[in-house]
Design a protein around this motif. Structure first.
Motif, mmCIF file in Angstrom:
data_model
loop_
_atom_site.group_PDB
_atom_site.id
_atom_site.type_symbol
_atom_site.label_atom_id
_atom_site.label_comp_id
_atom_site.label_asym_id
_atom_site.label_seq_id
_atom_site.Cartn_x
_atom_site.Cartn_y
_atom_site.Cartn_z
ATOM 1 N N PRO A 7 -15.483 8.619 -2.948
ATOM 2 C CA PRO A 7 -16.885 8.689 -3.379
ATOM 3 C C PRO A 7 -17.600 7.358 -3.197
ATOM 4 O O PRO A 7 -17.022 6.287 -3.428
ATOM 5 C CB PRO A 7 -16.778 9.054 -4.860
ATOM 6 C CG PRO A 7 -15.455 9.738 -4.992
ATOM 7 C CD PRO A 7 -14.560 9.029 -4.023
ATOM 8 N N GLU A 8 -18.848 7.436 -2.809
ATOM 9 C CA GLU A 8 -19.632 6.221 -2.608
ATOM 10 C C GLU A 8 -19.834 5.474 -3.917
ATOM 11 O O GLU A 8 -19.805 4.237 -3.964
ATOM 12 C CB GLU A 8 -20.991 6.578 -1.995
ATOM 13 C CG GLU A 8 -21.851 5.373 -1.660
ATOM 14 C CD GLU A 8 -23.154 5.755 -0.989
ATOM 15 O OE1 GLU A 8 -23.988 4.854 -0.751
ATOM 16 O OE2 GLU A 8 -23.352 6.957 -0.691
ATOM 17 N N HIS A 9 -20.059 6.230 -4.988
ATOM 18 C CA HIS A 9 -20.242 5.625 -6.309
ATOM 19 C C HIS A 9 -19.123 6.135 -7.225
ATOM 20 O O HIS A 9 -19.322 7.046 -8.034
ATOM 21 C CB HIS A 9 -21.617 5.970 -6.874
ATOM 22 C CG HIS A 9 -22.756 5.532 -6.010
ATOM 23 N ND1 HIS A 9 -23.080 4.204 -5.825
ATOM 24 C CD2 HIS A 9 -23.633 6.247 -5.258
ATOM 25 C CE1 HIS A 9 -24.113 4.111 -5.010
ATOM 26 N NE2 HIS A 9 -24.459 5.329 -4.637
ATOM 27 N N LEU A 10 -17.971 5.560 -7.086
ATOM 28 C CA LEU A 10 -16.788 6.023 -7.812
ATOM 29 C C LEU A 10 -16.786 5.524 -9.253
ATOM 30 O O LEU A 10 -16.951 4.332 -9.505
ATOM 31 C CB LEU A 10 -15.518 5.541 -7.100
ATOM 32 C CG LEU A 10 -14.177 5.885 -7.752
ATOM 33 C CD1 LEU A 10 -14.007 7.390 -7.879
ATOM 34 C CD2 LEU A 10 -13.029 5.277 -6.948
ATOM 35 N N LYS A 11 -16.608 6.454 -10.189
ATOM 36 C CA LYS A 11 -16.527 6.096 -11.606
ATOM 37 C C LYS A 11 -15.210 6.515 -12.244
ATOM 38 O O LYS A 11 -14.716 5.849 -13.146
ATOM 39 C CB LYS A 11 -17.680 6.753 -12.379
ATOM 40 C CG LYS A 11 -19.048 6.156 -12.093
ATOM 41 C CD LYS A 11 -20.104 6.776 -13.008
ATOM 42 C CE LYS A 11 -21.472 6.152 -12.777
ATOM 43 N NZ LYS A 11 -22.502 6.763 -13.671
ATOM 44 N N LYS A 115 -10.109 -1.837 -14.884
ATOM 45 C CA LYS A 115 -11.212 -2.781 -15.054
ATOM 46 C C LYS A 115 -12.500 -2.269 -14.424
ATOM 47 O O LYS A 115 -13.596 -2.708 -14.779
ATOM 48 C CB LYS A 115 -10.835 -4.128 -14.438
ATOM 49 C CG LYS A 115 -9.702 -4.847 -15.161
ATOM 50 C CD LYS A 115 -9.311 -6.124 -14.432
ATOM 51 C CE LYS A 115 -8.149 -6.823 -15.134
ATOM 52 N NZ LYS A 115 -7.730 -8.058 -14.412
ATOM 53 N N LYS A 116 -12.371 -1.316 -13.489
ATOM 54 C CA LYS A 116 -13.548 -0.824 -12.765
ATOM 55 C C LYS A 116 -13.807 0.665 -12.962
ATOM 56 O O LYS A 116 -14.947 1.117 -12.842
ATOM 57 C CB LYS A 116 -13.362 -1.089 -11.260
ATOM 58 C CG LYS A 116 -13.297 -2.548 -10.882
ATOM 59 C CD LYS A 116 -13.088 -2.721 -9.400
ATOM 60 C CE LYS A 116 -14.254 -2.217 -8.572
ATOM 61 N NZ LYS A 116 -14.075 -2.473 -7.130
ATOM 62 N N TYR A 117 -12.740 1.432 -13.271
ATOM 63 C CA TYR A 117 -12.883 2.882 -13.287
ATOM 64 C C TYR A 117 -12.320 3.491 -14.560
ATOM 65 O O TYR A 117 -11.392 2.949 -15.163
ATOM 66 C CB TYR A 117 -12.156 3.502 -12.084
ATOM 67 C CG TYR A 117 -12.482 2.837 -10.770
ATOM 68 C CD1 TYR A 117 -13.744 2.973 -10.194
ATOM 69 C CD2 TYR A 117 -11.538 2.061 -10.103
ATOM 70 C CE1 TYR A 117 -14.050 2.360 -8.993
ATOM 71 C CE2 TYR A 117 -11.827 1.439 -8.903
ATOM 72 C CZ TYR A 117 -13.086 1.586 -8.346
ATOM 73 O OH TYR A 117 -13.381 0.970 -7.158
#
Length: 213
Positions: A7-11, A115-117
């Motif tokens: 995904p371009e904006h991965l959450k 830390k990011k997702y």
């Protein structure tokens, strides 16, 4: 590893557990076979007879569905074993700590990703044995939420499961990445629903995710 889509904006990363977050062929076999042996005992037949019945059914299903595979839980429903029956069997019979141990490299990998997702586990096992698996490999605090067979009373692949994973982590479907070792069970529906997907052959591939995404 095979990357289908990131995904371009991965959450959110949605992890399958078995044969994804650990690699252990003995436990991968045993957690299926222990259920078949139990079923054989209940039916008064030999384990080999049950194994053949299940294997024949899954082979026939695959031939009739363009090579697609069917989960064990969904397979057993065709033999009179309800989802509730499967939940009870797995909660009673599965003991991952007898086969698995703490994975320091996986811990560091998930700490980095965390830390990011957001991360959540989705499995066709009930939550209890799934938690025991995460506990055995040392990541139960890093992936604090599990959607199991007893959560939706449905076996993967099913849209309710993926919709719930996205909702629980506050992400849109297009912001989720499904990571698993079985395309038909873990990834095909995710892709149809707009998610990203990465096929892994075991935990060794999961170690590489921080560099990949």
């Amino acid at each position: 590893m095979k990357v289908y889509k990131i995904p371009e904006h991965l959450k959110t990363i949605i992890f399958d557990i078995d044969s994804t977050l650990y690699t252990n062929s003995k436990y991968a076999f045993e957690q299926v076979d222990v259920q078949l042996r139990h079923l054989a005992k209940l039916r008064g037949v030999t384990p080999d007879e049950i194994r053949k019945m299940i294997a024949d059914f899954r082979s026939d299903y695959s031939k009739k569905n363009n090579g697609a595979k069917i989960s064990l839980g969904n397979t057993l429903t065709h033999f009179g074993v309800t989802i509730d029956d499967s939940i009870k069997m797995r909660e009673t019979l599965l003991e991952p700590k007898e086969f698995l141990s703490r994975d320091e490299r996986l811990i560091k990998t998930l700490e980095q990703l965390g830390k990011k997702y957001k991360m959540i586990a989705v499995t066709n096992n009930p939550v209890l044995p799934a938690f025991k698996t995460l506990e055995a490999i040392g990541i139960e605090k890093l992936i604090p939420d599990i959607i199991g067979l007893d959560t939706c009373k449905k076996s993967k692949p099913h849209p309710d499961i993926l919709n719930l994973a996205a909702k629980k982590t506050g992400a849109r479907l297009t912001e989720c990445l499904s990571v698993g070792d079985r395309y038909d069970i873990d990834l095909s529906l995710a892709l149809e629903m707009g998610m990203g997907a990465v096929l892994v052959s075991g935990v060794e591939d999961v170690y590489e995710l921080p560099d990949l995404i």
